[in-house]
Design a protein around this motif. Structure first.
Motif, PDB file in Angstrom:
ATOM      1  N   ALA A 191       0.801  -1.225   0.000  1.00  0.00           N
ATOM      2  CA  ALA A 191       0.000   0.000   0.000  1.00  0.00           C
ATOM      3  C   ALA A 191       0.832   1.273   0.000  1.00  0.00           C
ATOM      4  N   SER A 192       2.161   1.156   0.038  1.00  0.00           N
ATOM      5  CA  SER A 192       3.027   2.334  -0.080  1.00  0.00           C
ATOM      6  C   SER A 192       4.371   1.918  -0.665  1.00  0.00           C
ATOM      7  N   ASP A 193       5.056   2.872  -1.264  1.00  0.00           N
ATOM      8  CA  ASP A 193       6.396   2.613  -1.804  1.00  0.00           C
ATOM      9  C   ASP A 193       7.358   2.184  -0.703  1.00  0.00           C
ATOM     10  N   TYR A 194       7.240   2.849   0.433  1.00  0.00           N
ATOM     11  CA  TYR A 194       8.151   2.579   1.544  1.00  0.00           C
ATOM     12  C   TYR A 194       8.034   1.119   1.976  1.00  0.00           C
ATOM     13  N   MET A 195       6.800   0.626   2.075  1.00  0.00           N
ATOM     14  CA  MET A 195       6.600  -0.772   2.460  1.00  0.00           C
ATOM     15  C   MET A 195       6.990  -1.715   1.319  1.00  0.00           C
ATOM     16  N   ALA A 196       6.814  -1.275   0.078  1.00  0.00           N
ATOM     17  CA  ALA A 196       7.221  -2.105  -1.060  1.00  0.00           C
ATOM     18  C   ALA A 196       8.729  -2.344  -1.036  1.00  0.00           C
ATOM     19  N   SER A 197       9.488  -1.309  -0.661  1.00  0.00           N
ATOM     20  CA  SER A 197      10.945  -1.469  -0.536  1.00  0.00           C
ATOM     21  C   SER A 197      11.279  -2.500   0.529  1.00  0.00           C
ATOM     22  N   GLY A 198      10.563  -2.426   1.654  1.00  0.00           N
ATOM     23  CA  GLY A 198      10.766  -3.414   2.714  1.00  0.00           C
ATOM     24  C   GLY A 198      10.348  -4.802   2.279  1.00  0.00           C
ATOM     25  N   ALA A 199       9.257  -4.880   1.512  1.00  0.00           N
ATOM     26  CA  ALA A 199       8.776  -6.171   1.018  1.00  0.00           C
ATOM     27  C   ALA A 199       9.805  -6.823   0.100  1.00  0.00           C
ATOM     28  N   ALA A 200      10.451  -6.012  -0.737  1.00  0.00           N
ATOM     29  CA  ALA A 200      11.474  -6.538  -1.648  1.00  0.00           C
ATOM     30  C   ALA A 200      12.642  -7.128  -0.862  1.00  0.00           C
ATOM     31  N   ILE A 201      13.031  -6.441   0.209  1.00  0.00           N
ATOM     32  CA  ILE A 201      14.119  -6.952   1.057  1.00  0.00           C
ATOM     33  C   ILE A 201      13.709  -8.275   1.700  1.00  0.00           C
ATOM     34  N   GLY A 202      12.470  -8.320   2.202  1.00  0.00           N
ATOM     35  CA  GLY A 202      11.979  -9.546   2.826  1.00  0.00           C
ATOM     36  C   GLY A 202      11.965 -10.715   1.855  1.00  0.00           C
ATOM     37  N   ALA A 203      11.549 -10.455   0.622  1.00  0.00           N
ATOM     38  CA  ALA A 203      11.522 -11.519  -0.389  1.00  0.00           C
ATOM     39  C   ALA A 203      12.933 -12.010  -0.704  1.00  0.00           C
ATOM     40  N   GLU A 204      13.864 -11.065  -0.825  1.00  0.00           N
ATOM     41  CA  GLU A 204      15.257 -11.448  -1.100  1.00  0.00           C
ATOM     42  C   GLU A 204      15.845 -12.249   0.057  1.00  0.00           C
ATOM     43  N   ASN A 205      15.461 -11.897   1.273  1.00  0.00           N
ATOM     44  CA  ASN A 205      15.932 -12.654   2.438  1.00  0.00           C
ATOM     45  C   ASN A 205      15.426 -14.093   2.424  1.00  0.00           C
ATOM     46  N   MET A 206      14.345 -14.319   1.678  1.00  0.00           N
ATOM     47  CA  MET A 206      13.780 -15.669   1.542  1.00  0.00           C
ATOM     48  C   MET A 206      14.202 -16.318   0.222  1.00  0.00           C
ATOM     49  N   ASN A 207      15.308 -15.795  -0.333  1.00  0.00           N
ATOM     50  CA  ASN A 207      15.913 -16.353  -1.554  1.00  0.00           C
ATOM     51  C   ASN A 207      15.036 -16.215  -2.793  1.00  0.00           C
ATOM     52  N   ARG A 208      14.167 -15.205  -2.790  1.00  0.00           N
ATOM     53  CA  ARG A 208      13.402 -14.901  -3.996  1.00  0.00           C
ATOM     54  C   ARG A 208      14.217 -13.965  -4.888  1.00  0.00           C
ATOM     55  N   VAL A 209      13.981 -14.048  -6.197  1.00  0.00           N
ATOM     56  CA  VAL A 209      14.632 -13.144  -7.145  1.00  0.00           C
ATOM     57  C   VAL A 209      13.604 -12.085  -7.535  1.00  0.00           C
ATOM     58  N   ILE A 210      13.719 -10.917  -6.901  1.00  0.00           N
ATOM     59  CA  ILE A 210      12.759  -9.841  -7.140  1.00  0.00           C
ATOM     60  C   ILE A 210      12.850  -9.378  -8.592  1.00  0.00           C
ATOM     61  N   GLY A 211      11.693  -9.231  -9.215  1.00  0.00           N
ATOM     62  CA  GLY A 211      11.640  -8.836 -10.617  1.00  0.00           C
ATOM     63  C   GLY A 211      11.576 -10.019 -11.557  1.00  0.00           C
TER      64      GLY A 211
END
Length: 387
Positions: free
Chosen positions: A240-260
């Motif tokens: 719901a915000s860019d700021y949280m989207a940035s955090g979400a991307a970090i969380g996904a990467e921490n779970m070995n996801r390839v963002i994008g």
């Protein structure tokens, strides 16, 4: 002498210094300048409201408005304290502008109504009928972004990208988890509603779970890590915000996801701090435009104060999407040198009779900024070549 005069007029027109650049009312000297107090809901250093307030102040200065911005530090109790203090002043402003907070705003509007103080709502939507008892008295209206549209558009952009990349499970479902803001916030409620409407319209989309991260980047990171453990089939992260989207991307990467690639995420707000992430395709997009609404707020209140709008007005602004393909054009208009170049009187009915309310919205301001941006880039190019 006549030739000199003609040359002078030509020079003024070419350089844009022309008294007749827009139609001016004959009674321009009688235009009144309102005083406005805006209770900004967040901290002074807030990324989003820092920009909102900056362009709001530029517009106020151009229109001769006396604008005072007070900061509630993301605390409804502080909002009530500040608002009560303003209402108890010996000399009160012509308008008290507030962002809708369910408890705080209702209390302040009730007190303002008793005192005969004009109020105006900005930025955050409210439930239908919530303030109807004030409409005929001191509530003067609202300027609100269409947050439901933003939530819907964000989901649509993400799903469209997922379909292109063929991101779905074995049953052909595109699976979304949602990171929302504050459960009390009308912004969060409306954006979530937009997401749900889109999901209901698309049979190949599944909303697995949605959690409130209270606009926090850190909480968004932690929440996404936990949700991806519970829902490993997730393809998309709606934020719901860019700021949280940035955090979400970090969380996904921490779970070995390839963002994008195997996981996509987007946000809302057009925060300049996320532009690099869009370039790097860590964020697929940002939905926004409402970051410029503070300028329109000043124009609206200025013109209402001068009776060019009725005593009660309601306006909505709409969102647009930026991605890696159109980012460069949007990025240029965040050059704050440009903001003071805008002549906001062009958009004021008090000064410009030909301005149409059908053109009202951030896109008009963005178009104006883009024009200045192209000119400024040319000027800088010449300057750099000379030096």
């Amino acid at each position: 002498m006549k030739r000199c005069f003609i040359k002078l007029i030509s020079l003024l027109v070419v350089t844009g210094v022309c008294a007749f650049s827009y139609p001016v009312l004959a009674t321009v000297s009688t235009i009144k300048k309102p005083s406005i107090v805006f209770i900004s809901p967040d901290f002074a250093e807030s990324q989003f409201f820092n920009i909102v307030n900056k362009i709001m102040r530029d517009a106020a200065d151009d229109l001769g408005i006396s604008l005072e911005i007070l900061y509630a530090d993301d605390n409804p109790t502080t909002t009530i304290k500040i608002g009560t203090s303003v209402l108890n002043r010996t000399t009160r402003p012509d308008y008290l502008v507030m962002v809708n907070e369910v408890v705080a705003t209702a209390k302040l509007m009730k007190l303002a109504n008793q005192l005969g103080q004009k109020t105006f709502l900005f930025n955050a939507d409210y439930q239908e009928g919530q303030y109807d008892q004030y409409q005929s008295k001191t509530w003067s209206g609202s300027l609100l972004p269409d947050d439901e549209q933003a939530g819907y558009q964000l989901a649509k952009v993400l799903v469209t990208e997922a379909r292109k990349k063929k991101l779905s499970d074995k049953n052909g479902k595109i699976n979304i988890i949602g990171i929302n803001g504050d459960h009390r916030s009308r912004v969060s409620i409306s954006r979530k509603k937009g997401l749900q409407v889109f999901v209901d319209e698309n049979n190949d989309v599944e909303l697995l779970h949605i959690v409130n991260a209270y606009w926090s980047k850190r909480r968004a990171t932690e929440t996404v890590e936990n949700l991806l453990k519970l829902f490993p089939e997730t393809n998309l992260i709606w934020s719901a915000s860019d700021y949280m989207a940035s955090g979400a991307a970090i969380g996904a990467e921490n779970m070995n996801r390839v963002i994008g690639k195997d996981t996509l995420t987007c946000g809302i707000d057009w925060l300049p701090s996320t532009f690099e992430e869009i370039k790097d395709q860590r964020l697929s997009c940002s939905i926004g435009g409402h970051i410029f609404d503070g300028a329109w707020l000043m124009v609206l209140l200025h013109d209402q104060f001068n009776h060019f709008y009725p005593d009660f007005i309601q306006k909505r602004t709409h969102f647009s999407s930026i991605n890696n393909e159109n980012l460069s054009g949007i990025e240029r208009i965040f050059d704050q040198e440009l903001w003071k170049k805008i002549d906001y009187k062009k958009f004021s009915k008090a000064y410009n009779q030909s301005f149409s309310t059908s053109h009202f919205g951030s896109q008009l301001l963005i178009d104006e900024l883009s024009t200045f941006s192209n000119t400024l880039n040319k000027e800088r190019h010449v300057f750099n070549n000379v030096n």
